[in-house]
Design a protein around this motif. Structure first.
Motif, PDB file in Angstrom:
ATOM      1  N   THR A  21       8.573 -48.821 -39.064  1.00 17.72           N
ATOM      2  CA  THR A  21       7.303 -48.553 -38.397  1.00 17.72           C
ATOM      3  C   THR A  21       6.432 -47.704 -39.305  1.00 17.72           C
ATOM      4  O   THR A  21       6.885 -47.165 -40.315  1.00 17.72           O
ATOM      5  N   ALA A  22       5.194 -47.518 -38.907  1.00 20.61           N
ATOM      6  CA  ALA A  22       4.259 -46.707 -39.693  1.00 20.61           C
ATOM      7  C   ALA A  22       4.681 -45.243 -39.716  1.00 20.61           C
ATOM      8  O   ALA A  22       4.386 -44.519 -40.655  1.00 20.61           O
ATOM      9  N   GLY A  23       5.398 -44.802 -38.708  1.00 21.79           N
ATOM     10  CA  GLY A  23       5.839 -43.406 -38.643  1.00 21.79           C
ATOM     11  C   GLY A  23       7.144 -43.164 -39.394  1.00 21.79           C
ATOM     12  O   GLY A  23       7.693 -42.069 -39.323  1.00 21.79           O
ATOM     13  N   GLY A  24       7.682 -44.164 -40.075  1.00 20.95           N
ATOM     14  CA  GLY A  24       8.915 -44.002 -40.838  1.00 20.95           C
ATOM     15  C   GLY A  24      10.178 -44.191 -40.017  1.00 20.95           C
ATOM     16  O   GLY A  24      11.269 -43.901 -40.488  1.00 20.95           O
ATOM     17  N   LEU A  25      10.046 -44.688 -38.784  1.00 19.41           N
ATOM     18  CA  LEU A  25      11.209 -44.919 -37.931  1.00 19.41           C
ATOM     19  C   LEU A  25      11.808 -46.283 -38.252  1.00 19.41           C
ATOM     20  O   LEU A  25      11.085 -47.256 -38.457  1.00 19.41           O
ATOM     21  N   VAL A  26      13.134 -46.372 -38.301  1.00 18.21           N
ATOM     22  CA  VAL A  26      13.817 -47.624 -38.608  1.00 18.21           C
ATOM     23  C   VAL A  26      14.599 -48.070 -37.384  1.00 18.21           C
ATOM     24  O   VAL A  26      15.336 -47.285 -36.778  1.00 18.21           O
TER      25      VAL A  26
ATOM     26  N   VAL B 273      17.312 -50.996 -35.792  1.00 20.33           N
ATOM     27  CA  VAL B 273      18.248 -52.097 -35.964  1.00 20.33           C
ATOM     28  C   VAL B 273      18.517 -52.643 -34.568  1.00 20.33           C
ATOM     29  O   VAL B 273      19.026 -51.930 -33.716  1.00 20.33           O
ATOM     30  N   GLY B 274      18.136 -53.879 -34.320  1.00 21.85           N
ATOM     31  CA  GLY B 274      18.295 -54.472 -33.002  1.00 21.85           C
ATOM     32  C   GLY B 274      17.193 -54.073 -32.034  1.00 21.85           C
ATOM     33  O   GLY B 274      17.299 -54.324 -30.843  1.00 21.85           O
ATOM     34  N   THR B 275      16.149 -53.416 -32.517  1.00 21.48           N
ATOM     35  CA  THR B 275      15.030 -53.006 -31.670  1.00 21.48           C
ATOM     36  C   THR B 275      13.741 -52.996 -32.490  1.00 21.48           C
ATOM     37  O   THR B 275      13.759 -52.694 -33.680  1.00 21.48           O
ATOM     38  N   ASN B 276      12.644 -53.356 -31.842  1.00 24.06           N
ATOM     39  CA  ASN B 276      11.323 -53.299 -32.483  1.00 24.06           C
ATOM     40  C   ASN B 276      10.602 -51.991 -32.178  1.00 24.06           C
ATOM     41  O   ASN B 276       9.525 -51.745 -32.714  1.00 24.06           O
ATOM     42  N   THR B 277      11.212 -51.173 -31.308  1.00 24.73           N
ATOM     43  CA  THR B 277      10.569 -49.910 -30.918  1.00 24.73           C
ATOM     44  C   THR B 277      11.535 -48.742 -31.086  1.00 24.73           C
ATOM     45  O   THR B 277      11.985 -48.143 -30.103  1.00 24.73           O
ATOM     46  N   PRO B 278      11.875 -48.405 -32.336  1.00 24.93           N
ATOM     47  CA  PRO B 278      12.791 -47.281 -32.542  1.00 24.93           C
ATOM     48  C   PRO B 278      12.168 -45.969 -32.097  1.00 24.93           C
ATOM     49  O   PRO B 278      10.972 -45.745 -32.260  1.00 24.93           O
ATOM     50  N   GLN B 279      12.995 -45.097 -31.532  1.00 29.98           N
ATOM     51  CA  GLN B 279      12.526 -43.806 -31.033  1.00 29.98           C
ATOM     52  C   GLN B 279      12.857 -42.657 -31.985  1.00 29.98           C
ATOM     53  O   GLN B 279      12.320 -41.574 -31.857  1.00 29.98           O
TER      54      GLN B 279
ATOM     55  N   SER C 149      19.682 -47.744 -33.426  1.00 29.99           N
ATOM     56  CA  SER C 149      20.452 -48.975 -33.354  1.00 29.99           C
ATOM     57  C   SER C 149      20.591 -49.323 -31.884  1.00 29.99           C
ATOM     58  O   SER C 149      21.032 -48.496 -31.085  1.00 29.99           O
ATOM     59  N   ALA C 150      20.238 -50.540 -31.503  1.00 28.71           N
ATOM     60  CA  ALA C 150      20.234 -50.914 -30.095  1.00 28.71           C
ATOM     61  C   ALA C 150      20.980 -52.213 -29.858  1.00 28.71           C
ATOM     62  O   ALA C 150      20.868 -53.161 -30.634  1.00 28.71           O
ATOM     63  N   SER C 151      21.784 -52.226 -28.790  1.00 33.14           N
ATOM     64  CA  SER C 151      22.464 -53.424 -28.314  1.00 33.14           C
ATOM     65  C   SER C 151      22.889 -53.166 -26.885  1.00 33.14           C
ATOM     66  O   SER C 151      23.397 -52.091 -26.579  1.00 33.14           O
ATOM     67  N   SER C 152      22.699 -54.143 -26.015  1.00 31.86           N
ATOM     68  CA  SER C 152      23.136 -53.979 -24.629  1.00 31.86           C
ATOM     69  C   SER C 152      24.493 -54.626 -24.385  1.00 31.86           C
ATOM     70  O   SER C 152      25.042 -54.516 -23.293  1.00 31.86           O
ATOM     71  N   THR C 153      25.048 -55.291 -25.406  1.00 34.77           N
ATOM     72  CA  THR C 153      26.313 -56.003 -25.210  1.00 34.77           C
ATOM     73  C   THR C 153      27.408 -55.629 -26.204  1.00 34.77           C
ATOM     74  O   THR C 153      28.552 -56.016 -26.029  1.00 34.77           O
ATOM     75  N   ALA C 154      27.089 -54.869 -27.233  1.00 34.92           N
ATOM     76  CA  ALA C 154      28.091 -54.566 -28.267  1.00 34.92           C
ATOM     77  C   ALA C 154      27.921 -53.124 -28.735  1.00 34.92           C
ATOM     78  O   ALA C 154      26.894 -52.492 -28.472  1.00 34.92           O
ATOM     79  N   PRO C 155      28.919 -52.602 -29.458  1.00 36.91           N
ATOM     80  CA  PRO C 155      28.766 -51.262 -30.019  1.00 36.91           C
ATOM     81  C   PRO C 155      27.549 -51.195 -30.940  1.00 36.91           C
ATOM     82  O   PRO C 155      27.215 -52.169 -31.608  1.00 36.91           O
ATOM     83  N   GLN C 156      26.902 -50.041 -30.955  1.00 36.90           N
ATOM     84  CA  GLN C 156      25.715 -49.886 -31.782  1.00 36.90           C
ATOM     85  C   GLN C 156      26.065 -49.459 -33.210  1.00 36.90           C
ATOM     86  O   GLN C 156      25.246 -49.575 -34.111  1.00 36.90           O
ATOM     87  N   LEU C 157      27.295 -48.947 -33.437  1.00 43.78           N
ATOM     88  CA  LEU C 157      27.694 -48.506 -34.756  1.00 43.78           C
ATOM     89  C   LEU C 157      29.199 -48.669 -34.902  1.00 43.78           C
ATOM     90  O   LEU C 157      29.948 -48.378 -33.968  1.00 43.78           O
ATOM     91  N   ALA C 158      29.636 -49.157 -36.060  1.00 40.14           N
ATOM     92  CA  ALA C 158      31.069 -49.281 -36.343  1.00 40.14           C
ATOM     93  C   ALA C 158      31.344 -48.698 -37.716  1.00 40.14           C
ATOM     94  O   ALA C 158      30.558 -48.861 -38.643  1.00 40.14           O
ATOM     95  N   LEU C 159      32.465 -48.007 -37.845  1.00 38.58           N
ATOM     96  CA  LEU C 159      32.897 -47.455 -39.124  1.00 38.58           C
ATOM     97  C   LEU C 159      34.124 -48.225 -39.589  1.00 38.58           C
ATOM     98  O   LEU C 159      35.081 -48.391 -38.835  1.00 38.58           O
TER      99      LEU C 159
END
Length: 188
Positions: free
Chosen positions: A1-6, A8-14, A19-29
């Motif tokens: 975004t213009a504000g430097g927000l990134v 993943v899985g969303t067009n409106t990062p806060q 990282s956004a998902s309603s059906t799976a983990p948002q982060l895996a290591l």
């Protein structure tokens, strides 16, 4: 975004990274191929930490750690902790909770709900073991007092119990030598 927000899985990062998902983990290591992964998930405001299969395609059915957002309750091996800290020992082979190690356990709760102090294998609902010492085995005192109201100083190897003594001479012995004017035993 213009504000430097990134996002993943969303067009409106806060946040800086969302990282956004309603059906799976948002982060895996992952530590590489052939190893299970740790997966992080926010589902409905609750936080879950669990493992995946080696292939990384499915998460475990039971969360290793969960935090319920509304209450702050923490669950270990539970997705629905009902207390501030809830531990679910179902399906495990070790103790439900332990303080210490396998060779020096201070406190343990086994899968059957038995509590042990000074033992790794409590044999009754509450087991207190203290080795070969007979110093202050069990004491009860008034709140805020360091002077015991009741003390069992020794339960020796032959099953004898001593109150006020570490060397009981009968099955149940009361040593009244430290009493000044009170009787050692009274009924009624």
């Amino acid at each position: 975004t213009a504000g430097g927000l990134v996002g993943v899985g969303t067009n409106t990062p806060q946040y800086l990274l969302s990282s956004a998902s309603s059906t799976a983990p948002q982060l895996a290591l992952s530590a590489g191929a052939g190893l299970a992964q740790w997966a992080f998930r926010n589902a409905g405001g609750n936080f879950y930490l669990s493992t995946t299969t080696v292939a990384g395609t499915a998460t475990s059915s039971l969360a290793a750690l969960s935090v319920v957002g509304a209450s702050g309750n923490v669950g270990i091996a539970s997705t629905t902790p009902w207390g501030l800290l809830s531990i679910n020992p179902n399906g495990i082979t070790g103790p439900a909770f332990a303080i210490g190690s396998t060779t020096a356990t201070s406190f343990i709760v086994d899968n059957a709900g038995r509590v042990g102090v000074g033992t790794t294998s409590p044999w009754t609902r509450f087991a207190l073991e203290m080795g070969n010492t007979f110093t202050n085995t069990f004491s009860v005192s008034n709140q805020g007092s360091t002077t015991p109201a009741f003390t069992i100083l020794g339960v020796n190897g032959n099953g004898r119990i001593g109150v006020g003594t570490s060397t009981p001479w009968a099955q149940f012995s009361i040593d009244a030598s430290n009493l000044s004017t009170s009787p050692a035993f009274a009924i009624g």
